[in-house]
Design an enzyme around this catalytic site. Structure first.
Site, PDB file in Angstrom:
ATOM      1  N   THR A   1      40.053  -3.731  13.101  1.00 13.90           N
ATOM      2  CA  THR A   1      40.170  -3.436  12.059  1.00 13.90           C
ATOM      3  C   THR A   1      38.520  -3.458  11.678  1.00 13.90           C
ATOM      4  O   THR A   1      37.787  -3.219  10.895  1.00 13.90           O
ATOM      5  CB  THR A   1      40.138  -4.841  10.892  1.00 13.90           C
ATOM      6  OG1 THR A   1      38.840  -5.740  11.296  1.00 13.90           O
ATOM      7  CG2 THR A   1      41.432  -5.250   9.986  1.00 13.90           C
TER       8      THR A   1
ATOM      9  N   ASP B   1      45.599  -7.158  19.737  1.00 14.27           N
ATOM     10  CA  ASP B   1      45.899  -7.421  17.987  1.00 14.27           C
ATOM     11  C   ASP B   1      44.018  -7.455  18.261  1.00 14.27           C
ATOM     12  O   ASP B   1      43.932  -8.625  18.804  1.00 14.27           O
ATOM     13  CB  ASP B   1      46.326  -8.224  16.998  1.00 14.27           C
ATOM     14  CG  ASP B   1      46.432  -7.150  15.503  1.00 14.27           C
ATOM     15  OD1 ASP B   1      45.271  -7.018  15.163  1.00 14.27           O
ATOM     16  OD2 ASP B   1      46.849  -8.409  14.840  1.00 14.27           O
TER      17      ASP B   1
ATOM     18  N   LYS C   1      48.934  -1.407  10.935  1.00 10.73           N
ATOM     19  CA  LYS C   1      48.632  -1.513  12.600  1.00 10.73           C
ATOM     20  C   LYS C   1      49.888  -2.453  13.409  1.00 10.73           C
ATOM     21  O   LYS C   1      50.270  -1.284  14.386  1.00 10.73           O
ATOM     22  CB  LYS C   1      47.603  -1.962  13.034  1.00 10.73           C
ATOM     23  CG  LYS C   1      46.580  -1.502  11.614  1.00 10.73           C
ATOM     24  CD  LYS C   1      44.947  -1.436  12.567  1.00 10.73           C
ATOM     25  CE  LYS C   1      44.799  -3.242  11.291  1.00 10.73           C
ATOM     26  NZ  LYS C   1      44.204  -3.014  10.451  1.00 10.73           N
ATOM     27  N   THR C   2      49.877  -3.522  12.750  1.00 10.16           N
ATOM     28  CA  THR C   2      50.547  -4.494  14.340  1.00 10.16           C
ATOM     29  C   THR C   2      52.353  -3.160  14.346  1.00 10.16           C
ATOM     30  O   THR C   2      52.838  -3.362  14.806  1.00 10.16           O
ATOM     31  CB  THR C   2      50.945  -5.775  13.268  1.00 10.16           C
ATOM     32  OG1 THR C   2      49.835  -5.560  13.987  1.00 10.16           O
ATOM     33  CG2 THR C   2      51.988  -6.487  14.365  1.00 10.16           C
TER      34      THR C   2
ATOM     35  N   ARG D   1      51.093  -4.717   2.825  1.00 15.96           N
ATOM     36  CA  ARG D   1      51.088  -6.110   2.572  1.00 15.96           C
ATOM     37  C   ARG D   1      50.930  -6.206   1.332  1.00 15.96           C
ATOM     38  O   ARG D   1      51.236  -7.555   0.483  1.00 15.96           O
ATOM     39  CB  ARG D   1      50.661  -6.977   3.916  1.00 15.96           C
ATOM     40  CG  ARG D   1      50.204  -8.235   3.437  1.00 15.96           C
ATOM     41  CD  ARG D   1      48.788  -8.664   4.779  1.00 15.96           C
ATOM     42  NE  ARG D   1      49.296  -8.429   6.121  1.00 15.96           N
ATOM     43  CZ  ARG D   1      49.090  -8.480   6.931  1.00 15.96           C
ATOM     44  NH1 ARG D   1      47.356  -8.476   6.621  1.00 15.96           N
ATOM     45  NH2 ARG D   1      49.034  -7.770   7.928  1.00 15.96           N
TER      46      ARG D   1
HETATM   47  N1  LIG Z   1      53.661   2.488   6.515  1.00 20.52           N
HETATM   48  C1  LIG Z   1      54.278   1.652   5.967  1.00 20.52           C
HETATM   49  N2  LIG Z   1      55.734   2.265   5.516  1.00 20.52           N
HETATM   50  C2  LIG Z   1      56.557   0.422   5.020  1.00 20.52           C
HETATM   51  N3  LIG Z   1      56.528  -0.218   5.124  1.00 20.52           N
HETATM   52  C3  LIG Z   1      54.637  -0.946   5.724  1.00 20.52           C
HETATM   53  C4  LIG Z   1      54.094   0.494   5.580  1.00 20.52           C
HETATM   54  N4  LIG Z   1      52.861  -0.690   6.521  1.00 20.52           N
HETATM   55  C5  LIG Z   1      53.344  -1.843   6.707  1.00 20.52           C
HETATM   56  N5  LIG Z   1      53.909  -2.391   5.541  1.00 20.52           N
HETATM   57  C6  LIG Z   1      54.468  -3.619   5.114  1.00 20.52           C
HETATM   58  O1  LIG Z   1      53.472  -3.807   5.075  1.00 20.52           O
HETATM   59  C7  LIG Z   1      53.148  -5.463   5.995  1.00 20.52           C
HETATM   60  C8  LIG Z   1      51.390  -5.394   6.198  1.00 20.52           C
HETATM   61  O2  LIG Z   1      50.747  -4.500   7.506  1.00 20.52           O
HETATM   62  P1  LIG Z   1      51.131  -4.622   8.828  1.00 20.52           P
HETATM   63  O3  LIG Z   1      50.374  -6.188   9.474  1.00 20.52           O
HETATM   64  O4  LIG Z   1      51.396  -3.868  10.183  1.00 20.52           O
HETATM   65  O5  LIG Z   1      49.815  -4.367   8.931  1.00 20.52           O
HETATM   66  P2  LIG Z   1      47.858  -4.668  10.161  1.00 20.52           P
HETATM   67  O6  LIG Z   1      47.591  -3.067  10.255  1.00 20.52           O
HETATM   68  O7  LIG Z   1      48.672  -5.120  11.410  1.00 20.52           O
HETATM   69  O8  LIG Z   1      47.186  -5.214   9.373  1.00 20.52           O
HETATM   70  P3  LIG Z   1      46.132  -6.653   9.735  1.00 20.52           P
HETATM   71  O9  LIG Z   1      45.217  -6.013   9.958  1.00 20.52           O
HETATM   72  O10 LIG Z   1      46.302  -7.764   9.499  1.00 20.52           O
HETATM   73  O11 LIG Z   1      46.183  -7.474  11.354  1.00 20.52           O
HETATM   74  C9  LIG Z   1      53.991  -5.277   7.249  1.00 20.52           C
HETATM   75  O12 LIG Z   1      54.836  -5.959   7.314  1.00 20.52           O
HETATM   76  C10 LIG Z   1      55.219  -4.444   6.502  1.00 20.52           C
HETATM   77  O13 LIG Z   1      56.038  -4.790   5.867  1.00 20.52           O
HETATM   78 MG   LIG Z   2      48.128  -6.685  12.364  1.00 25.51          MG
END
Ligand SMILES: Nc1ncnc2c1ncn2[C@@H]1O[C@H](COP(=O)(O)OP(=O)(O)OP(=O)(O)O)[C@@H](O)[C@H]1O
Ligand SMILES: [Mg+2]
Length: 356
Positions: free
Chosen positions: A182, A133, A88-89, A241
């Site tokens: 989430t 976030d 998401k981030t 992740r």
């Molecule tokens: N589609 C993707 N392709 C490649 N790598 C990805 C992808 N999505 C996420 N990642 C990897 O996974 C890691 C975690 O992603 P991210 O921080 O965006 O998750 P999030 O959904 O924001 O989690 P949270 O809910 O904990 O904030 C990132 O650092 C990235 O390296």
């Molecule tokens: Mg995030």
């Protein structure tokens, strides 16, 4: 693209950001911070073309970005929801990059006082992205400041107190709010209704996970054989992740053992050291399944009873341990309690056969 993080008040650290500390569970998707020197940011894809999987999400956003770029407008507000660690981030940052604008990053717990959010909004430049976030944790006051800002790019501020209080309107630049959560269900409906694009992120399939592992291995300069990428992908619980974190543990074992090329056997060796099994279950997952089998004949058994038996908090059990077991079909929720499925039993039998 410049990224500006707003720390704000002495708010609690965002979920999962236990600075510097290693996650308690290697497969905990909420533990975001990785050890230096390679931090999570280093592996984030920066453009839509590098963002692997989530094809429906990408298609919707690609069209929306292209259309707004042509109209020279701000992109509609976007709400991204789904389990931790799915991107998401990352997607918020990718959107800003694609739009060619700055992304301001904050999280709801940092927006405790009205002036925190007002300060952010008045400083936005046209078409910039404001990423909030954990948006389900916004307080009421902050939400009410956001409503007119999102709808009419206007702030309604109360100046003065008591009988001399007046309302003043202030314009803000047209901007895009990207909210991430989430827990979409915890968002108030007036807030949810103000997002033009509401998108769910899904767990990744094996093929996409392999591609994510291969890409990360390239960035970490690891010689990973395809069978090794498959093995990491199978164990990462559908979550990029976790894939990245497992890969780092494999890298450690490869470095210490002086292995130039990483094959499936080395992945197996590295991850069994951390007790992550062939389907990505760790000791906590297996403890839950074993307790259910040994003490309750496979269920049905209530969540509270299980939590007491494991010495865990019921909410943690439900939010952190159960979802992946449910997703794998190893566990089922019934009106009378949780049960272990035949697939769950078979997995446990297989795992204990290996351990014996
Ligand atoms: N589609 C993707 N392709 C490649 N790598 C990805 C992808 N999505 C996420 N990642 C990897 O996974 C890691 C975690 O992603 P991210 O921080 O965006 O998750 P999030 O959904 O924001 O989690 P949270 O809910 O904990 O904030 C990132 O650092 C990235 O390296
Ligand atoms: Mg995030």
């Amino acid at each position: 693209m410049a990224i500006i993080s707003s720390g704000g008040t002495a708010a609690p650290a965002p979920r999962g950001q236990r600075s510097g500390a290693a996650p308690e569970r290697l497969v905990d998707p909420t533990a975001a911070v990785e050890e230096p020197p390679v931090r999570e940011d280093g592996l984030r894809p920066r453009r839509l073309d590098d963002y692997i999987g989530q094809s429906e999400l990408k298609q919707v956003l690609r069209i929306a970005v292209e259309a707004t770029r042509r109209r020279q407008e701000a992109l509609d507000h976007v709400l991204l929801y789904g389990p931790p660690g799915l991107g998401k981030t990352t997607m918020a940052l990718v959107l800003a990059e694609e739009l060619g604008v700055r992304c301001r990053i904050t999280s709801a717990p940092a927006l405790e006082r009205p002036r925190d959010i007002v300060g952010l909004l008045v400083n936005l430049q046209p078409r910039e992205v404001l990423f909030i976030d954990e948006i389900h944790r916004l307080n009421r006051v902050a939400e009410e400041i956001l409503y007119p800002a999102m709808e009419d790019f206007r702030l309604d501020l109360t100046v003065g107190k008591g009988t001399t209080a007046r309302t003043r309107s202030l314009e803000v630049a047209p901007f895009t709010l990207v909210g991430a959560t989430t827990r979409a269900g915890s968002l108030s409906s007036p807030l949810r209704d103000r997002f033009g694009l509401i998108q769910r992120l899904e767990f990744y399939g094996q093929g996409d996970l392999e591609a994510i592992v291969v890409r990360a291995a390239g960035l970490l300069q690891l010689a990973l054989q395809p069978c090794a990428a498959q093995e990491v992908a199978r164990r990462c619980r559908g979550t990029p992740r976790i894939a990245n974190r497992l890969l780092r543990r494999v890298r450690d074992v490869a470095a210490v053992g002086g292995h130039g090329r990483i094959d499936a056997a080395l992945v197996e060796e590295a991850l069994s050291l951390h007790r992550v099994d062939g389907r990505g279950l760790d000791a906590s997952d297996r403890r839950l399944l074993s307790l259910m089998m040994e003490a309750y004949g496979g269920g049905p058994v209530g969540l509270e009873t299980l939590a007491a038996g494991l010495g865990e908090d019921p909410a943690t059990l439900e939010a952190v341990v159960e979802p992946y077991l449910l997703q794998l079909g190893f566990l089922q929720r019934t009106p009378r309690g949780r049960i272990v499925t035949p697939a769950g039993r078979a997995h446990l039998d297989g795992a204990s056969a290996v351990a014996a």
